[in-house]
Design an enzyme around this catalytic site. Sequence first.
Site, PDB file in Angstrom:
ATOM      1  N   ASP A 107      -9.751  -5.158  -4.304  1.00  0.00           N
ATOM      2  CA  ASP A 107      -9.126  -4.216  -3.366  1.00  0.00           C
ATOM      3  C   ASP A 107      -9.983  -2.954  -3.269  1.00  0.00           C
ATOM      4  OD1 ASP A 107      -7.503  -2.347  -2.033  1.00  0.00           O
ATOM      5  OD2 ASP A 107      -5.676  -3.260  -2.811  1.00  0.00           O
TER       6      ASP A 107
ATOM      7  N   SER B 272       0.834  -1.204   0.000  1.00  0.00           N
ATOM      8  CA  SER B 272       0.000   0.000   0.000  1.00  0.00           C
ATOM      9  C   SER B 272       0.875   1.263   0.000  1.00  0.00           C
ATOM     10  CB  SER B 272      -0.956  -0.048   1.192  1.00  0.00           C
ATOM     11  OG  SER B 272      -1.955   0.928   1.089  1.00  0.00           O
TER      12      SER B 272
ATOM     13  N   HIS C 205      -7.708  -5.798   0.362  1.00  0.00           N
ATOM     14  CA  HIS C 205      -6.515  -4.934   0.395  1.00  0.00           C
ATOM     15  C   HIS C 205      -5.342  -5.533   1.174  1.00  0.00           C
ATOM     16  CE1 HIS C 205      -4.203  -1.282   0.178  1.00  0.00           C
ATOM     17  NE2 HIS C 205      -4.177  -1.141   1.491  1.00  0.00           N
TER      18      HIS C 205
END
Length: 373
Positions: A320, A234, A359
């Site tokens: 995601d 991320s 995610h």
Amino acid sequence: MRKRNESVTVEHERAAAAAAAPGPLDKGCSLRRSLRLPASAAAEGMKRPLGRRYGLWFRLRKLLLWLLGMYIAIPFLVKLCPAIQAKLVFLNFVRVPYFIDLKRPQDQGLNHTCNYYLQPEEDVTIGVWHTVPAALWKNARGKDQLWFEEALGFSHPVILYLHGNAGTRGGDHRVELYKVLSSLGYHVVTFDYRGWGDSVGSPSERGMTYDALHVFDWIKARSGDNPVYIWGHSLGTGVATNLVRRLCERETPPDALILESPFTNIREEARSHPFSIYRYFPGFDWFFLDPITTSGIKFANDENVKYISCSLLILHAEDDPVVPFHLGKKLYNIAATSRSFRDYKVQFVPFHTDLGYRHKYIYRSPELPRILR
């Protein structure tokens, strides 16, 4: 004659009395009149429900106007105070899970992990966890920091893990990934950037990148010829590409770069983020994206990959909800056509929506060991 007059008088009195006394119909009318409310009381009774409804509508309208005012005021507040937008990008003030002692990784089930503290710069201290491969679990019991540092020189590859925004190095999904990587025979070294967890300092993109560079050099000074891979997740992918670009420019690249749920750059990520309720607001870029740039935050993965020369693996789940899948795919397309990667392998591995990895749960994939091999 007198008697007749008296009888007439008596009859007359009786008739008058009967006329004065109310009959059955008169009794009913009289009762209704007595039960009927005065006009003023009836009017007041009607006003009460109307007043209640009017008061409720007034309060509701007042709340809606207040919310509308806040909605309009927030963009101006962010524009005037860019530090607010920086806070929203980093979310370093969100510490999840709460009430854990980062000095005791064993409380999170990491019995073969040691907690360090390193000092990249003056007045900056960062907390580091080092998890040895599961094969060294028994040897690691009761050992001190010196043994763990020496263990980096044993014949096992090392992964430097750079986590995303919010939380700490002790986040649940992060801990689960350490366990998976450890079981696959990797050392895992991770840390909290300055301003996160129990690390001291103020967060910034430059500072986060320098912290990562310091930890990488610390690892290389102890790992000998063992491979060192960099794994970013991320927001950590932005730190990872910043770091690897610098390493490639000084001709000390890592053995590979792994990007999990990456984006192209922070502006496109902010524009695509599902929680960006202002994306259709007039002047969105000027109000929200320009303050990010003003704060020195770019995390330009799409630019960095043009200067990276090492193997690249991108992992992204189609479902995601935080970093849209199309941004990871777009980054791969940029890297795959870059000259810097012409001598290195570039791979993109998607995970289907049905798997539900979203995610931060790619570590659950049973294919991960094969992918990393």
